[in-house]
Motif scaffolding. Sequence first.
Motif, PDB file in Angstrom:
ATOM      1  N   PHE A  89       0.816  -1.208   0.000  1.00 28.70           N
ATOM      2  CA  PHE A  89       0.000   0.000   0.000  1.00 28.70           C
ATOM      3  C   PHE A  89       0.855   1.266   0.000  1.00 28.70           C
ATOM      4  O   PHE A  89       0.349   2.353  -0.220  1.00 28.70           O
ATOM      5  CB  PHE A  89      -0.943   0.037   1.207  1.00 28.70           C
ATOM      6  CG  PHE A  89      -2.155  -0.812   1.053  1.00 28.70           C
ATOM      7  CD1 PHE A  89      -2.899  -0.804  -0.113  1.00 28.70           C
ATOM      8  CD2 PHE A  89      -2.571  -1.635   2.092  1.00 28.70           C
ATOM      9  CE1 PHE A  89      -4.028  -1.585  -0.252  1.00 28.70           C
ATOM     10  CE2 PHE A  89      -3.697  -2.413   1.962  1.00 28.70           C
ATOM     11  CZ  PHE A  89      -4.418  -2.390   0.786  1.00 28.70           C
ATOM     12  N   ALA A  90       2.149   1.155   0.252  1.00 27.83           N
ATOM     13  CA  ALA A  90       3.009   2.333   0.374  1.00 27.83           C
ATOM     14  C   ALA A  90       3.006   3.210  -0.889  1.00 27.83           C
ATOM     15  O   ALA A  90       2.880   4.438  -0.771  1.00 27.83           O
ATOM     16  CB  ALA A  90       4.429   1.919   0.737  1.00 27.83           C
ATOM     17  N   PRO A  91       3.128   2.663  -2.103  1.00 29.69           N
ATOM     18  CA  PRO A  91       3.084   3.529  -3.294  1.00 29.69           C
ATOM     19  C   PRO A  91       1.735   4.242  -3.451  1.00 29.69           C
ATOM     20  O   PRO A  91       1.680   5.401  -3.870  1.00 29.69           O
ATOM     21  CB  PRO A  91       3.328   2.573  -4.461  1.00 29.69           C
ATOM     22  CG  PRO A  91       3.954   1.381  -3.882  1.00 29.69           C
ATOM     23  CD  PRO A  91       3.453   1.292  -2.475  1.00 29.69           C
ATOM     24  N   ILE A  92       0.671   3.585  -3.109  1.00 27.83           N
ATOM     25  CA  ILE A  92      -0.653   4.202  -3.221  1.00 27.83           C
ATOM     26  C   ILE A  92      -0.791   5.333  -2.220  1.00 27.83           C
ATOM     27  O   ILE A  92      -1.270   6.425  -2.561  1.00 27.83           O
ATOM     28  CB  ILE A  92      -1.749   3.132  -3.007  1.00 27.83           C
ATOM     29  CG1 ILE A  92      -1.655   2.064  -4.095  1.00 27.83           C
ATOM     30  CG2 ILE A  92      -3.129   3.765  -2.977  1.00 27.83           C
ATOM     31  CD1 ILE A  92      -2.501   0.851  -3.846  1.00 27.83           C
ATOM     32  N   ILE A  93      -0.340   5.115  -1.003  1.00 27.17           N
ATOM     33  CA  ILE A  93      -0.412   6.153   0.028  1.00 27.17           C
ATOM     34  C   ILE A  93       0.474   7.334  -0.356  1.00 27.17           C
ATOM     35  O   ILE A  93       0.089   8.494  -0.184  1.00 27.17           O
ATOM     36  CB  ILE A  93      -0.019   5.573   1.399  1.00 27.17           C
ATOM     37  CG1 ILE A  93      -1.069   4.556   1.840  1.00 27.17           C
ATOM     38  CG2 ILE A  93       0.137   6.667   2.439  1.00 27.17           C
ATOM     39  CD1 ILE A  93      -0.691   3.748   3.049  1.00 27.17           C
ATOM     40  N   ALA A  97      -0.767  11.137  -0.956  1.00 24.86           N
ATOM     41  CA  ALA A  97      -0.148  12.178  -0.124  1.00 24.86           C
ATOM     42  C   ALA A  97       0.409  13.288  -1.008  1.00 24.86           C
ATOM     43  O   ALA A  97       0.309  14.473  -0.669  1.00 24.86           O
ATOM     44  CB  ALA A  97       0.937  11.570   0.742  1.00 24.86           C
ATOM     45  N   ALA A  98       0.991  12.923  -2.159  1.00 21.54           N
ATOM     46  CA  ALA A  98       1.525  13.924  -3.073  1.00 21.54           C
ATOM     47  C   ALA A  98       0.393  14.770  -3.666  1.00 21.54           C
ATOM     48  O   ALA A  98       0.521  15.995  -3.812  1.00 21.54           O
ATOM     49  CB  ALA A  98       2.317  13.252  -4.192  1.00 21.54           C
ATOM     50  N   ILE A  99      -0.706  14.153  -3.987  1.00 23.13           N
ATOM     51  CA  ILE A  99      -1.853  14.891  -4.521  1.00 23.13           C
ATOM     52  C   ILE A  99      -2.422  15.838  -3.476  1.00 23.13           C
ATOM     53  O   ILE A  99      -2.712  17.002  -3.758  1.00 23.13           O
ATOM     54  CB  ILE A  99      -2.933  13.912  -5.039  1.00 23.13           C
ATOM     55  CG1 ILE A  99      -2.444  13.195  -6.291  1.00 23.13           C
ATOM     56  CG2 ILE A  99      -4.231  14.643  -5.334  1.00 23.13           C
ATOM     57  CD1 ILE A  99      -3.374  12.118  -6.777  1.00 23.13           C
ATOM     58  N   MET A 100      -2.561  15.354  -2.263  1.00 21.50           N
ATOM     59  CA  MET A 100      -3.161  16.166  -1.197  1.00 21.50           C
ATOM     60  C   MET A 100      -2.231  17.300  -0.774  1.00 21.50           C
ATOM     61  O   MET A 100      -2.701  18.342  -0.311  1.00 21.50           O
ATOM     62  CB  MET A 100      -3.505  15.291   0.011  1.00 21.50           C
ATOM     63  CG  MET A 100      -4.582  14.265  -0.278  1.00 21.50           C
ATOM     64  SD  MET A 100      -6.088  14.964  -0.996  1.00 21.50           S
ATOM     65  CE  MET A 100      -6.787  15.750   0.418  1.00 21.50           C
ATOM     66  N   SER A 101      -0.920  17.139  -0.922  1.00 22.51           N
ATOM     67  CA  SER A 101       0.001  18.203  -0.529  1.00 22.51           C
ATOM     68  C   SER A 101      -0.072  19.391  -1.488  1.00 22.51           C
ATOM     69  O   SER A 101       0.357  20.495  -1.146  1.00 22.51           O
ATOM     70  CB  SER A 101       1.434  17.672  -0.460  1.00 22.51           C
ATOM     71  OG  SER A 101       1.885  17.312  -1.766  1.00 22.51           O
ATOM     72  N   GLN A 102      -0.620  19.191  -2.666  1.00 28.45           N
ATOM     73  CA  GLN A 102      -0.774  20.283  -3.618  1.00 28.45           C
ATOM     74  C   GLN A 102      -1.884  21.237  -3.204  1.00 28.45           C
ATOM     75  O   GLN A 102      -1.916  22.370  -3.657  1.00 28.45           O
ATOM     76  CB  GLN A 102      -1.061  19.733  -5.011  1.00 28.45           C
ATOM     77  CG  GLN A 102       0.082  18.963  -5.595  1.00 28.45           C
ATOM     78  CD  GLN A 102      -0.277  18.341  -6.942  1.00 28.45           C
ATOM     79  OE1 GLN A 102      -1.396  18.465  -7.394  1.00 28.45           O
ATOM     80  NE2 GLN A 102       0.684  17.670  -7.555  1.00 28.45           N
ATOM     81  N   TYR A 103      -2.800  20.775  -2.379  1.00 26.46           N
ATOM     82  CA  TYR A 103      -3.926  21.588  -1.969  1.00 26.46           C
ATOM     83  C   TYR A 103      -3.630  22.174  -0.655  1.00 26.46           C
ATOM     84  O   TYR A 103      -3.957  22.660   0.166  1.00 26.46           O
ATOM     85  CB  TYR A 103      -5.221  20.757  -1.934  1.00 26.46           C
ATOM     86  CG  TYR A 103      -5.607  20.234  -3.308  1.00 26.46           C
ATOM     87  CD1 TYR A 103      -6.155  21.075  -4.260  1.00 26.46           C
ATOM     88  CD2 TYR A 103      -5.395  18.912  -3.644  1.00 26.46           C
ATOM     89  CE1 TYR A 103      -6.483  20.591  -5.510  1.00 26.46           C
ATOM     90  CE2 TYR A 103      -5.726  18.421  -4.884  1.00 26.46           C
ATOM     91  CZ  TYR A 103      -6.272  19.272  -5.797  1.00 26.46           C
ATOM     92  OH  TYR A 103      -6.620  18.812  -7.034  1.00 26.46           O
TER      93      TYR A 103
END
Length: 103
Positions: A89-93, A97-103
């Motif tokens: 699950f680490a790559p998915i998380i 996390a990278a997507i959410m850090s943009q917001y």
Amino acid sequence: MDNQQFSSSYEKKNGLAIAGFVCSCVSFFLPGMILPILGFIFGIVGRNGSTDKTYRGLGTAAFVIAIVFFVFRLIAIIASLIMMSLGLFAPIIAYFAAIMSQY
């Protein structure tokens, strides 16, 4: 007087067959393990308490559907635990996390 008591008891058993079928079907859409278990119990009690073919069939369908959904959920839980222990699950998380850090 005894006919009324028998009729009332008979209708309750039919209601349990219906309740078991509804719980089993709704368990497909809602998370958790309680609905398939309730569907199984209500289906068995409703099936055994009914002499009408329709409600016996409904009770049978209720506990078969409940067993199928319970087994699928159990397999999904075991697969998730295995994937978490292997770190799959680490790559998915990290991606989310990278997507959410943009917001």
